[in-house]
Enzyme design. Structure first.
Site, PDB file in Angstrom:
ATOM      1  N   GLY A  72       0.846  -1.190   0.000  1.00  0.00           N
ATOM      2  CA  GLY A  72       0.000   0.000   0.000  1.00  0.00           C
ATOM      3  C   GLY A  72       0.878   1.235   0.000  1.00  0.00           C
ATOM      4  CD  GLU A 122       9.714   1.367   4.876  1.00  0.00           C
ATOM      5  OE1 GLU A 122       9.458   1.568   3.669  1.00  0.00           O
ATOM      6  OE2 GLU A 122       9.125   1.942   5.797  1.00  0.00           O
TER       7      GLU A 122
END
Ligand SMILES: [Zn+2]
Length: 206
Positions: free
Chosen positions: A16, A90
């Site tokens: 997202g 990440e």
């Protein structure tokens, strides 16, 4: 995850835009794994020192200790092979070699939870997440709230001038935008005015 069989590894992907709660969800799942008495290990790219060098820190200041690594292959070197659940935050900073690493971890019987941006600052699919979504057993797409209109937001809007694909920053450099409010590329310098909301900024001086 009822379909999963014991002793089989798998990949869970969380994707997202920024500010959509990806790290929050990653931490929640890892805490659940801990409650289930699984041994866990968490990695993030060493380049990401926005809030802490050795912790995953969410925008709500939820924290979890992690191992910063310089590359995806370094995950295998730093891994304690006794762990049963591996978190990787990440992912978009790791590049495409993470796909092979995540596959190896899952094939070796581990629960692998990957979290990262699915699109870049121009709205394009952001490697390696598209490939991770394709090979994952489960996918969660988190949405943020558009900072301009309040609608569900799937885009990461860059607010500073940089044409680099990777530009590490937080709220001063990015905000969440919906499909309608997203402006691919960089807003022109005159509407930026460093930190003020672009829509409220008076243009020029007349
Ligand atoms: Zn909007």
């Amino acid at each position: 995850m009822d379909i999963l069989i014991h002793n089989t590894g798998w990949i869970e992907a969380i994707c997202g835009p920024m500010f959509s709660g990806k790290s929050e969800e990653l931490i929640r799942r890892l805490r659940r794994a801990t409650i289930a008495r699984k041994r866990i290990q968490v990695f993030k790219p060493a380049i990401d020192t926005r809030y802490s060098a050795s912790e995953i820190v969410t925008h709500n200041d939820n924290r979890m200790t992690c191992d910063p690594v310089p590359s995806a292959t370094a995950i295998l070197k730093c891994l304690d092979w006794r762990v049963q659940a591996v978190g990787i935050d990440e992912c978009n900073f790791f590049g495409t070699e993470l796909v092979e690493i995540a596959t190896q971890l899952a094939d070796s019987g581990k629960q692998v939870i990957v979290a990262g941006l699915d699109t870049d600052y121009l709205g394009r699919p952001f490697p390696p997440m598209p490939d991770l979504l394709a090979i994952a057993e489960s996918i969660t797409k988190t949405l943020a709230v558009c900072m301009k209109c309040g609608n569900p937001a799937k885009h990461t809007q860059r607010l500073v001038e940089s044409n680099d694909l990777i530009f590490v920053g937080a709220a001063e450099a990015y905000e969440a935008r919906c499909r309608r409010c997203f402006e691919p590329g960089i807003p022109s310098q005159e509407v930026l005015d460093f930190g003020k909301h672009p829509s409220k900024q008076k243009l020029g001086r007349d």
